[in-house]
Design a protein around this motif. Structure first.
Motif, PDB file in Angstrom:
ATOM      1  N   GLY A   1       0.787  -1.229   0.000  1.00 38.96           N
ATOM      2  CA  GLY A   1       0.000   0.000   0.000  1.00 38.96           C
ATOM      3  C   GLY A   1       0.813   1.269   0.000  1.00 38.96           C
ATOM      4  N   LEU A   2       2.147   1.176   0.134  1.00 33.92           N
ATOM      5  CA  LEU A   2       2.975   2.384   0.157  1.00 33.92           C
ATOM      6  C   LEU A   2       3.272   2.840  -1.271  1.00 33.92           C
ATOM      7  CD1 LEU A   2       4.700   4.496   1.649  1.00 33.92           C
ATOM      8  CD2 LEU A   2       6.621   2.887   1.512  1.00 33.92           C
ATOM      9  N   ASP A   3       2.921   4.059  -1.572  1.00 34.71           N
ATOM     10  CA  ASP A   3       3.208   4.655  -2.881  1.00 34.71           C
ATOM     11  C   ASP A   3       4.485   5.479  -2.749  1.00 34.71           C
ATOM     12  OD1 ASP A   3       3.313   5.890  -5.312  1.00 34.71           O
ATOM     13  OD2 ASP A   3       1.412   6.961  -5.117  1.00 34.71           O
ATOM     14  N   LEU A   4       5.604   4.920  -3.197  1.00 30.93           N
ATOM     15  CA  LEU A   4       6.885   5.607  -3.067  1.00 30.93           C
ATOM     16  C   LEU A   4       6.940   6.879  -3.912  1.00 30.93           C
ATOM     17  CD1 LEU A   4       9.334   2.551  -3.154  1.00 30.93           C
ATOM     18  CD2 LEU A   4       8.742   3.939  -1.168  1.00 30.93           C
ATOM     19  N   SER A   5       6.099   6.983  -4.927  1.00 29.04           N
ATOM     20  CA  SER A   5       6.176   8.130  -5.834  1.00 29.04           C
ATOM     21  C   SER A   5       5.799   9.438  -5.155  1.00 29.04           C
ATOM     22  CB  SER A   5       5.289   7.900  -7.052  1.00 29.04           C
ATOM     23  OG  SER A   5       3.918   7.960  -6.695  1.00 29.04           O
TER      24      SER A   5
ATOM     25  N   ASP B   1       8.863   6.341  13.071  1.00 25.62           N
ATOM     26  CA  ASP B   1       8.287   5.829  11.832  1.00 25.62           C
ATOM     27  C   ASP B   1       7.648   6.979  11.066  1.00 25.62           C
ATOM     28  OD1 ASP B   1       8.701   2.965  11.558  1.00 25.62           O
ATOM     29  OD2 ASP B   1       7.540   2.780  13.401  1.00 25.62           O
ATOM     30  N   ILE B   2       7.775   6.914   9.742  1.00 26.51           N
ATOM     31  CA  ILE B   2       7.123   7.873   8.854  1.00 26.51           C
ATOM     32  C   ILE B   2       5.824   7.262   8.350  1.00 26.51           C
ATOM     33  CG2 ILE B   2       7.300   9.105   6.661  1.00 26.51           C
ATOM     34  CD1 ILE B   2      10.317   9.154   7.025  1.00 26.51           C
ATOM     35  N   TYR B   3       4.708   7.973   8.539  1.00 30.74           N
ATOM     36  CA  TYR B   3       3.402   7.523   8.067  1.00 30.74           C
ATOM     37  C   TYR B   3       2.946   8.412   6.904  1.00 30.74           C
ATOM     38  CZ  TYR B   3       2.681   4.250  11.909  1.00 30.74           C
ATOM     39  OH  TYR B   3       2.782   3.194  12.774  1.00 30.74           O
ATOM     40  N   VAL B   4       2.472   7.767   5.848  1.00 30.11           N
ATOM     41  CA  VAL B   4       2.050   8.453   4.631  1.00 30.11           C
ATOM     42  C   VAL B   4       0.540   8.266   4.465  1.00 30.11           C
ATOM     43  CG1 VAL B   4       2.395   8.680   2.144  1.00 30.11           C
ATOM     44  CG2 VAL B   4       4.306   7.980   3.605  1.00 30.11           C
TER      45      VAL B   4
ATOM     46  N   LEU C   1      11.236   1.158   6.182  1.00 28.84           N
ATOM     47  CA  LEU C   1      10.682   2.104   5.225  1.00 28.84           C
ATOM     48  C   LEU C   1       9.441   2.788   5.810  1.00 28.84           C
ATOM     49  CD1 LEU C   1      10.824   0.016   1.916  1.00 28.84           C
ATOM     50  CD2 LEU C   1      12.263   1.981   2.482  1.00 28.84           C
ATOM     51  N   PRO C   2       9.039   3.929   5.235  1.00 23.14           N
ATOM     52  CA  PRO C   2       7.743   4.513   5.618  1.00 23.14           C
ATOM     53  C   PRO C   2       6.603   3.524   5.376  1.00 23.14           C
ATOM     54  CG  PRO C   2       9.039   6.062   4.305  1.00 23.14           C
ATOM     55  CD  PRO C   2       9.760   4.739   4.238  1.00 23.14           C
ATOM     56  N   VAL C   3       5.483   3.789   6.016  1.00 26.72           N
ATOM     57  CA  VAL C   3       4.320   2.906   5.869  1.00 26.72           C
ATOM     58  C   VAL C   3       3.064   3.747   5.649  1.00 26.72           C
ATOM     59  CG1 VAL C   3       5.220   0.987   7.226  1.00 26.72           C
ATOM     60  CG2 VAL C   3       4.002   2.852   8.373  1.00 26.72           C
ATOM     61  N   PRO C   4       2.043   3.163   5.020  1.00 29.80           N
ATOM     62  CA  PRO C   4       0.764   3.870   4.916  1.00 29.80           C
ATOM     63  C   PRO C   4       0.159   4.102   6.302  1.00 29.80           C
ATOM     64  CG  PRO C   4       0.843   2.006   3.395  1.00 29.80           C
ATOM     65  CD  PRO C   4       2.015   1.869   4.307  1.00 29.80           C
TER      66      PRO C   4
ATOM     67  N   ASP D   1      -2.998   4.164   7.013  1.00 32.07           N
ATOM     68  CA  ASP D   1      -4.425   3.826   6.919  1.00 32.07           C
ATOM     69  C   ASP D   1      -4.865   2.755   7.909  1.00 32.07           C
ATOM     70  OD1 ASP D   1      -3.239   1.568   5.867  1.00 32.07           O
ATOM     71  OD2 ASP D   1      -3.967   1.880   3.818  1.00 32.07           O
ATOM     72  N   GLY D   2      -3.999   2.428   8.883  1.00 29.01           N
ATOM     73  CA  GLY D   2      -4.405   1.483   9.915  1.00 29.01           C
ATOM     74  C   GLY D   2      -3.814   0.102   9.784  1.00 29.01           C
ATOM     75  N   ARG D   3      -3.118  -0.169   8.682  1.00 30.99           N
ATOM     76  CA  ARG D   3      -2.539  -1.502   8.498  1.00 30.99           C
ATOM     77  C   ARG D   3      -1.231  -1.685   9.261  1.00 30.99           C
ATOM     78  NH1 ARG D   3      -2.632  -2.063   2.057  1.00 30.99           N
ATOM     79  NH2 ARG D   3      -2.612   0.215   2.183  1.00 30.99           N
ATOM     80  N   TYR D   4      -0.607  -0.599   9.689  1.00 28.46           N
ATOM     81  CA  TYR D   4       0.716  -0.684  10.321  1.00 28.46           C
ATOM     82  C   TYR D   4       0.683   0.122  11.618  1.00 28.46           C
ATOM     83  CZ  TYR D   4       1.949  -2.372   5.697  1.00 28.46           C
ATOM     84  OH  TYR D   4       2.004  -3.093   4.525  1.00 28.46           O
ATOM     85  N   GLU D   5       0.313  -0.562  12.672  1.00 25.01           N
ATOM     86  CA  GLU D   5       0.178   0.095  13.971  1.00 25.01           C
ATOM     87  C   GLU D   5       1.119  -0.535  14.990  1.00 25.01           C
ATOM     88  OE1 GLU D   5      -1.512   2.743  14.490  1.00 25.01           O
ATOM     89  OE2 GLU D   5      -2.712   2.796  12.661  1.00 25.01           O
ATOM     90  N   TRP D   6       1.680   0.303  15.845  1.00 25.86           N
ATOM     91  CA  TRP D   6       2.452  -0.226  16.965  1.00 25.86           C
ATOM     92  C   TRP D   6       1.509  -0.985  17.899  1.00 25.86           C
ATOM     93  CZ3 TRP D   6       5.775   4.602  18.742  1.00 25.86           C
ATOM     94  CH2 TRP D   6       6.666   4.925  17.720  1.00 25.86           C
ATOM     95  N   ALA D   7       2.018  -2.081  18.421  1.00 23.68           N
ATOM     96  CA  ALA D   7       1.246  -2.870  19.380  1.00 23.68           C
ATOM     97  C   ALA D   7       1.854  -2.697  20.776  1.00 23.68           C
ATOM     98  CB  ALA D   7       1.231  -4.340  18.979  1.00 23.68           C
TER      99      ALA D   7
END
Length: 788
Positions: free
Chosen positions: A206-210, A322-325, A451-454, A456-462
């Motif tokens: 889901g990460l758009d590097l562009s 972390d970088i969130y996009v 790397l950065p992550v989207p 949108d809720g798919r990559y959350e710290w637990a």
């Protein structure tokens, strides 16, 4: 706005009569406090209670460092514009984005039971000195009069709210990795920076590097970078936004020392500044007797000893960012996609006071993950940082461990340590030595943080790992322990925990371990010598390749003879050190990189890739990529013959650069002619005639990869290194030594403004006295603070 000013004779007379005749009335004290200042400028503070000793610490720190402390507070709270005008509005906004805005009750409790009380007392002391200056302008340090503004009083919450002065680097690496991967592919990223462990870089689903660009972190850089007052003059080298920051530390058990007592050594590598980042204090009160280096804006000390435990730290580079996009709602740019819908950002509106102009209203935006640092064309980027969690104000966690009485208490205190990630070593008079890393480590259940992550809720710290998951060691059979920011997770450690991947080069650590293992009669002086050891381990690894070259050029023969007779010690007077550093940094590395990239990328792309990748290391000079290419030329360059061509061609180019810089006669070359330290007051451009605005240039030995680290910029100016060193004789505490360059005081004209500079450059140190008898024997002045 500013006028040049040296301290007036009246100011110095008042300043030093106050110090030498030594009596102040200070509100908030319950009893008299005595401050004995020794001949090296170290304040030894004796009080009848913990409250009074920390209040006196704040008063005394402000007495020596008020301008530095006021600038720290203004930068951290976003109040620079109020003193310096409209040019700083953007930096103020950036700083305010990264203030701690959480629950203050949870914040205070995260550090320890009395940290709020201690910080309140410390700030009361700072404010007492500010009030003294406002009531009697003759007490005011000269910068305030010259720049035309006054210091402000502090709030206790200022200290834990300010987070942007710590050591952070992971977000930068995430972005650089993403851009290199997107534009040039994984092989180019492998040539940009070493990862430990060397896991493959996988783009999160889901990460758009562009949508990423280098400007994504401009606001983050502004928030965490230094304050640059004034415009650089023609010919001045630019100040780096972030300098390489590491450290060395080690502990030796009694079986390895001449005295039979443990020794602890620590030399944090930070920006070499004027005044020093560190301030040495001795705090003595019932239940507390601690001495060492801290930061002038914080209560307590973070490196030193308390008569029971000695302690010292280096960076343990935990991945805390972390970088969130985000995809923004095209109908409302305050909403970002989260799960199956749109979630609204939190918006905070603040007013920034501006000198000589109207106040500026700024908008601060936050997602559920953290401050928004970038928005463009339907995309937003935010930073999630563990250091914005409760209990993460940089180094304030030392309040707990600096009062430990044994190893169990010290290790328990380290469970509270938050930021930055640190390798702590400790030692006790009973012979115990240990290593204990600490830091708040996020749990990333479904990605590695590379790397950065989207967003949108798919990559959350637990949540966060308990510090007990980190390795530790105590009383090893070899009876010594050492760290130097290298990858030091032991064999068999669970890599899925995801401590981090961006470790420092192991060269300093390898050299320290080699030297420590070679002797069993270590002394304090031996530790000092190792702290200023300038042997280049990269040269030792490259030298065999140079010895095999048989060039036809007489010019190259002379260069090889010069390097072939060299012992690898980067002394300031060394001609081969100058040639080696010019060659290794400016010619060998870029030529190897271009050649390796040309085998993987089209020629036009390879050149652009090299230009992108080389600056990533311009302030650290990490040699690992170069050494890996030299060790396996077939893989990276296609053949050994290709390597030979590059070695000869790059060395010839280095000789010509050396001749241009240092003259045609190699016998007259000297590394210190190129490599220098220049310490500059933060307002040196605004106040060029201020007494001591610039100290230097000073010829320097060492380099980026030596134990005595003197990392340098492209113009060879030292940008970081050990401005503070300490060696602690555990059990014979008065036998300890330290140095704090350029001196303890930040007041221009003070006798302690630059009195450590010469000894620091020579690798010397002064006694770090602890017993009352030794302190009194070395006293140069005495200050008594009485209740108002």
């Amino acid at each position: 706005m500013a006028r040049a000013l040296k301290p007036s004779a009246e100011y110095l007379e008042v300043m030093w009569s106050a110090v030498n005749e030594s009596h102040f009335s200070v509100a908030g004290l319950s009893a008299d406090v005595e401050i004995v200042v020794d001949e090296w400028g170290i304040p030894h503070i004796y009080a009848a209670s913990s409250h009074d000793v920390f209040l006196a610490q704040g008063f005394n720190a402000a007495r020596d460092r008020l301008f530095q402390m006021d600038l720290w507070r203004r930068r951290g709270l976003g109040l620079l514009s109020a003193a310096f005008g409209p040019a700083f509005v953007e930096q103020d906004r950036a700083a305010r984005l990264f203030l701690y805005r959480g629950d203050l009750r949870a914040e205070w409790l995260a550090y320890g039971s009395d940290t709020k009380d201690v910080t309140t007392a410390f700030v009361a002391g700072v404010n007492a000195f500010v009030s003294l200056c406002l009531a009697d302008p003759r007490q005011l340090p000269p910068e305030f009069e010259a720049l035309g503004y006054l210091p402000e009083r502090w709030e206790p919450t200022d200290i834990p709210r300010i987070r942007s002065h710590g050591i952070y680097h992971n977000a930068e690496q995430e972005l650089a990795r993403a851009l290199a991967l997107r534009d040039f592919g994984p092989e180019a990223e492998d040539l940009r920076r070493v990862r430990d462990p060397q896991n493959p870089v996988l783009v999160p689903s889901g990460l758009d590097l562009s949508v990423l660009c280098d400007e994504v972190l401009d606001v983050y850089r502004l928030a965490t970078g230094p304050v640059n007052l004034g415009t650089p003059q023609a010919g001045e080298s630019p100040e780096p936004q972030h300098t390489p920051e590491g450290s060395n530390n080690w502990v030796l058990g009694g079986s390895r020392t001449a005295s039979g007592r443990p020794l602890l050594a620590n030399d944090p590598h930070r920006a070499v500044t004027l005044p020093s980042l560190r301030y040495i204090s001795h705090l003595s009160a019932p239940g507390l007797d601690v001495i060492g280096g801290g930061e002038p804006v914080l209560p307590g000390v973070s490196i030193g000893h308390n008569g029971h435990v000695a302690f010292g730290l280096t960076i343990f580079p935990i991945d805390q960012e972390d970088i969130y996009v985000y995809e923004l709602n095209p109908r409302n740019d305050l909403e970002y996609r989260y799960r199956d819908g749109w979630e609204r950002m939190t918006v905070v509106t603040e007013t920034i006071p501006v000198r000589d102009a109207d106040p500026q209203t700024v908008e601060l935006r936050y997602t559920r993950h953290g401050p928004v640092v970038f928005e463009r064309e339907g995309t937003a980027v935010a930073i999630r940082a563990a250091w914005l969690e409760p209990g993460m104000a940089p180094y304030l966690g030392s309040m707990e461990y600096m009062r430990a009485h044994d190893a169990a208490e010290f290790n328990s205190a380290m469970n509270r340590w938050g930021a930055p990630g640190e390798n702590q070593v400790y030692a006790m008079p009973d012979g115990t030595i240990g290593w204990r890393p600490g830091g708040l480590l996020p749990i990333r259940p479904n990605w590695d943080g590379l790397l950065p992550v989207p967003g949108d809720g798919r990559y959350e710290w637990a949540g966060f790992h308990d510090n007990d998951v980190l390795p530790r060691d105590e009383n090893p059979d070899r009876d010594w322990l050492a760290t130097a920011n290298e990858f030091n997770l032991p064999h068999g450690f669970d890599e899925t925990i995801g401590v981090g991947y961006d470790w420092y080069s192991p060269d300093r650590a390898e050299r320290i371990r080699t030297v420590l293992a070679a002797a069993q009669d270590w002394t304090v002086d031996d530790c000092l010598r190792l702290q200023t050891d300038y042997l280049s381990t990269p040269f030792q690894k490259v030298a065999p390749l140079l010895a095999e070259l048989r060039p036809a050029s007489p010019e190259l023969h002379r260069a090889l003879d010069l390097l072939g007779a060299w012992d690898g010690v980067e002394d300031e007077g060394s001609a081969p050190a100058a040639l080696f550093e010019i060659w290794f940094r400016n010619h060998l590395r870029p030529q190897l990189l271009v050649a390796a990239l040309e085998r993987r990328l089209p020629p036009d792309v390879a050149g652009r890739a090299a230009a992108r990748l080389i600056p990533q290391e311009q302030y650290s000079g990490d040699p690992r990529i170069v050494l890996r290419m030299l060790a396996d030329p077939e893989r990276h360059l296609g053949s050994s013959e290709a390597l030979t061509v590059i070695l000869e061609r790059s060395l010839l180019a280095a000789v010509r650069e050396a001749e241009d810089r240092l003259g045609p006669d190699a016998a007259s070359w000297a590394w210190g002619t190129l490599h220098f330290a220049l310490l500059e007051h933060p307002a040196h451009r605004l106040l060029p005639k201020l007494d001591g605005a610039r100290l230097g240039p000073i010829p320097r030995s060492g380099g980026s990869d030596t134990v005595g680290s003197t990392a340098f910029s492209p113009d060879f100016r030292q940008v970081s290194g050990a401005s503070f060193r300490v060696v602690i004789d555990v059990g014979d505490w008065d036998g300890s030594v330290a140095v704090n360059v350029p001196g303890q005081s930040g007041v221009p004209g003070s006798r302690h403004y630059s009195d450590h500079l010469e000894g620091w450059n020579a690798g010397a140190a002064f006694p770090l006295l602890y017993s009352r008898a030794a302190v009194d024997a070395a006293a140069s002045s005495r200050i008594v603070l009485s209740p108002a």
